[in-house]
Design a protein around this motif. Sequence first.
Motif, short mmCIF file in Angstrom:
data_model
loop_
_atom_site.label_atom_id
_atom_site.label_comp_id
_atom_site.label_asym_id
_atom_site.label_seq_id
_atom_site.Cartn_x
_atom_site.Cartn_y
_atom_site.Cartn_z
N ASP A 167 -25.21 -88.97 -15.09
CA ASP A 167 -25.09 -90.22 -14.35
C ASP A 167 -26.25 -90.46 -13.41
O ASP A 167 -26.83 -91.55 -13.38
N SER A 168 -26.66 -89.44 -12.63
CA SER A 168 -27.74 -89.62 -11.65
C SER A 168 -28.52 -88.32 -11.54
O SER A 168 -27.93 -87.25 -11.38
N ALA A 169 -29.84 -88.42 -11.61
CA ALA A 169 -30.68 -87.23 -11.54
C ALA A 169 -30.59 -86.54 -10.19
O ALA A 169 -30.80 -85.33 -10.08
N GLU A 170 -30.26 -87.28 -9.14
CA GLU A 170 -30.20 -86.71 -7.80
C GLU A 170 -29.05 -85.73 -7.62
O GLU A 170 -29.04 -84.96 -6.66
N ASN A 171 -28.09 -85.75 -8.53
CA ASN A 171 -26.93 -84.88 -8.38
C ASN A 171 -27.10 -83.53 -9.06
O ASN A 171 -26.21 -82.68 -8.95
N TYR A 172 -28.20 -83.32 -9.78
CA TYR A 172 -28.28 -82.15 -10.66
C TYR A 172 -29.54 -81.32 -10.39
O TYR A 172 -30.56 -81.81 -9.94
N ALA A 173 -29.41 -80.02 -10.70
CA ALA A 173 -30.53 -79.09 -10.85
C ALA A 173 -30.19 -78.22 -12.05
O ALA A 173 -29.01 -77.99 -12.35
N ALA A 174 -31.20 -77.74 -12.76
CA ALA A 174 -30.95 -77.06 -14.03
C ALA A 174 -31.77 -75.80 -14.17
O ALA A 174 -32.92 -75.73 -13.72
N ILE A 175 -31.16 -74.79 -14.83
CA ILE A 175 -31.83 -73.53 -15.16
C ILE A 175 -31.68 -73.30 -16.66
O ILE A 175 -30.55 -73.20 -17.17
N PHE A 176 -32.79 -73.23 -17.38
CA PHE A 176 -32.77 -72.88 -18.80
C PHE A 176 -32.81 -71.36 -18.93
O PHE A 176 -33.77 -70.73 -18.48
N LEU A 177 -31.80 -70.78 -19.54
CA LEU A 177 -31.72 -69.33 -19.70
C LEU A 177 -32.18 -68.94 -21.10
O LEU A 177 -31.69 -69.48 -22.10
N HIS A 178 -33.11 -67.99 -21.16
CA HIS A 178 -33.60 -67.46 -22.43
C HIS A 178 -33.54 -65.94 -22.39
O HIS A 178 -34.56 -65.28 -22.15
N PRO A 179 -32.38 -65.33 -22.58
CA PRO A 179 -32.30 -63.87 -22.56
C PRO A 179 -32.84 -63.26 -23.85
O PRO A 179 -33.03 -63.95 -24.86
N GLY A 180 -33.11 -61.95 -23.80
CA GLY A 180 -33.57 -61.24 -24.99
C GLY A 180 -35.02 -61.49 -25.35
O GLY A 180 -35.42 -61.27 -26.49
N GLU A 181 -35.85 -61.94 -24.39
CA GLU A 181 -37.26 -62.19 -24.67
C GLU A 181 -38.07 -60.90 -24.53
O GLU A 181 -37.57 -59.86 -24.08
N LYS A 182 -39.34 -60.96 -24.90
CA LYS A 182 -40.20 -59.78 -24.82
C LYS A 182 -40.51 -59.40 -23.38
O LYS A 182 -40.71 -58.22 -23.07
N SER A 183 -40.58 -60.38 -22.50
CA SER A 183 -40.90 -60.10 -21.10
C SER A 183 -40.19 -61.11 -20.22
O SER A 183 -39.77 -62.18 -20.67
N THR A 184 -40.05 -60.75 -18.95
CA THR A 184 -39.41 -61.63 -17.98
C THR A 184 -40.46 -62.53 -17.34
O THR A 184 -41.50 -62.06 -16.88
N LYS A 185 -40.22 -63.81 -17.32
CA LYS A 185 -41.14 -64.75 -16.68
C LYS A 185 -40.38 -66.02 -16.30
O LYS A 185 -39.34 -66.35 -16.88
N VAL A 186 -40.93 -66.70 -15.32
CA VAL A 186 -40.34 -67.95 -14.82
C VAL A 186 -41.34 -69.07 -15.08
O VAL A 186 -42.46 -69.05 -14.56
N ILE A 187 -40.96 -70.04 -15.89
CA ILE A 187 -41.79 -71.20 -16.18
C ILE A 187 -41.26 -72.37 -15.37
O ILE A 187 -40.12 -72.81 -15.57
N SER A 188 -42.07 -72.85 -14.44
CA SER A 188 -41.60 -73.90 -13.53
C SER A 188 -42.44 -75.17 -13.64
O SER A 188 -42.55 -75.92 -12.68
N GLY A 189 -43.01 -75.41 -14.80
CA GLY A 189 -43.79 -76.63 -14.98
C GLY A 189 -43.99 -76.92 -16.45
O GLY A 189 -43.89 -76.03 -17.31
N ALA A 190 -44.26 -78.18 -16.76
CA ALA A 190 -44.53 -78.60 -18.13
C ALA A 190 -45.28 -79.91 -18.11
O ALA A 190 -44.85 -80.87 -17.46
#
Length: 653
Positions: free
Chosen positions: A149-172
Motif C-alpha cells: 500500500d505505501s512504501a513508507e510503511n515497509y523495510a525489507a531484508i532479502f535472505l540468501h542462505p547457503g552461499e559461498k560467503s557471507t556478505k551484505v549488498i546494500s545497493g543496486a
Amino acid sequence: MKHKARLILIYLFFLTSLCFSQENNAEKVEIPHGIELCRQVRTICKASGLDFSTQTLVSSLEIFNISVFLPAFTRKPDSFYANYRNTLVFILPQEEFIKKSEFYTNILKKLSAQKRNYDIVFLLSFSENNRFQGFYTLTGEKTFLQTLDSAENYAAIFLHPGEKSTKVISGAQGLVTPSWLVKTTYDSINRYRLLPSIKSCYISFLYKQKIFNDSNLESFLSAGIPSLSLHLSNKIDDSSFEDFIIDFCNNYDLDDTVKNDTHSIMFTAFHKSFWITEETITKEILIVIFLTFMLLILYGFLNSNLQFIAWNKIKKIWYYPIIIYGICIFIFYTFRLLIIDLRKGGILISTASAISSILPMIFTVQSFFFFSTLRFTPYFHRRTVDYLTLITASINLAVFSLIDISLFPIFGLEFIFAWLSTVFTLNFVHIIILILFELPFIPFILQFFENASPNLLDSIVRQSRFLAPAVFLMLLPQYLNSFRVFTGMNFYWFNQNKLQRAKDRNNLIILAVFLCSFELILFLMLPPYLKQTNSGNVYETLISSDEKIITANIFKRKIFDENLTTLIIHSEKKLEACDIRVKGQDSNPILFSDNEFIISGQSESVFPLPMQPPEDLIFSFGTGNDQAYEITIRSVYKENDSFYINETKAVSE
C-alpha cells in the motif's frame, strides 16, 4: 632434525590429501519445482499452524507467493513514528524454505511469540533472479511489491542462505540503503561473528556504484523501501542463523527508521562495530576546513615577509607527480589494449591475472624513472618528495571527499601518513609509512571485488573511462613515497662506501620483498571468479535446439471491434524458463489482458513467466479486429546436464 622435518612433511601431505579427498556426504534434499513446489510449501505452512496467505503470480497458473504474517504485540499510538516503517519484510525463496522447513517454521514460531511494536511479514517467494540472459522473468518479489500500500510503511531484508560467503549488498544500480538498516544488520552479524573481522567493513560510497545488478533489490529501492540483500555462508550453523534473526528483530527500532543517512563508514575491531556517521563526517570536514583556514591566516600574519620554504624546494620539479601519473595512465591503457587483442586472438587472460601483473609492471617502469632522476638530477633533495607527497595527498583528500564524503576518513588517514613523511627523515620510517599507506584501502578493495557482480565488474575494469584515472590518482602519494625511499638509498654510483652499499642493498631487498608479498596477497585475496578466464559470462550456456517440443494453438473470438485471442501452449519437456512475445506489424497489437505483459518495443509485447513454468499454459489477450501479429515462444529446457533454447513461432492473420 632431518627426520623431524620429514615427519612434518609426511604429516602435512597426509593432512592435505585428507582435506582434498573429503566428499560432502550430506543428504541431498530433492527440491520440487513449479506448481509442486508451491503446493508443498503451502502444505507445510498449514501443518505448522502458521497464519499465511497466498498471492498468485499468473492468473492462469497455480504458482504463488506465500506470506506469513506475524503481528505486533504492542503499539505506541502516541509516538510520532508509530506508522513509519512499521512492517519488516523478510524475503526467502521457497526453494530454501523447503530444504529446512522444520528449521524455518521453528524461527517463525519464535518470532510470533516475540514482543515487538512492529509487524513482520515473512515472504516465501517463488523463483529468484533470472539465470538466462534475454528472458523476461516474472519474480515473486516484484509481484509482492506491486501489492504494497505505501512504501513508507515497509523495510525489507532479502535472505540468501547457503552461499559461498557471507556478505551484505546494500545497493543496486546507483541506489543505496539508508545507514540505519545496514547498521542494525552489521551489529547483529558482528555480535554472532557471522563474518570475519577483517571483511566486516562498510563504505557507503561503494554501494552507490553501478556494480550490483540485483533486479529485485533494485525494484524495492526504487520504490522507496529501505532494503538490503543478505548472503549467508553455508558454513554458518543453524543456531547462529537463528540467533542472528532473533537478535536483528530485537534491535529493529522504529525511531531509527526516520533517519535518512546514506553516507557512512564502518570498521570492526574484535568483532565490535565502530560507525562513522554522516553527521560525524560532516563535522570532521568542517573542523579540517576551519583549522586549515586559521592556519593559513596565522601563517600569513606572522610570516608576511617570509618565503615559503617548501615551495623553494619543489619549484624545480613540481611537474614530477604529473609525469608519474601520466606514466601510470599510459601503461594501463596500453596493457588494456594488449589484453583486448589477445582475447580477440583466443588467448584468454583472467581479470585477476591482469590486475596482479599490471601493478608490478607500473612499479618497474616507475623505478627506472626514479633511478634515472636520482642519477641525472644532482640538485635533487629528498625532502622535496615529502612535500610533493603531502600536496598530492591534500589534492586526493579534497577531490575524493567532494565525490563522496564517506571517503573522507580513508583519505584523511592518507593525508596524516603523508604529513608524517614530512616530519620524519629516517629512511626506515618511510618504508613503514609506505606500508601504512596500503592499510586504509585493503578493506575497500576487498569489499569492491567480493560484493560486485562478476559480469558488471569485469566490464567496468575493461571499459570504464574513469576507473583507472581515479585509482592512479589515489595511488599517487604511495608512488611518491616509494620514490622517497629510493632517494634515501645511496647507491654505488653515489657513494663508494661498502658498508653504506650493503645497507642500501638490504633496504632495497626489504622493499622488494614487501611489494612482491603485497602483490601475492592481493592476488590470493581476490575472489575466485576473477581468476577464471570466463569471469564475464555469468549466465548459463544455452545450446540452440530445433527439436519440436512446443505445440501452440490459437483460438479467436470476435467481440464488437476487437478480437479475443486465446493461446494454448503445451510443452513436451519440463521448462526452466519461458516467455511469450507478441509482435505486430506497425504498432503494439495487445490492447488488454488478464495477465501481466511488458511493452518491450514499439510493436512488441512480452508475457513474462516465472522460472520452471508448467507444461501447459493458457493466455488470453485482446487485439484489434484487423491487426495481424506474430507470436514467438522462447523456452529453455534441461537435458543431459545441458541447457537448450527453443523458439516456436505462430502467425495470426
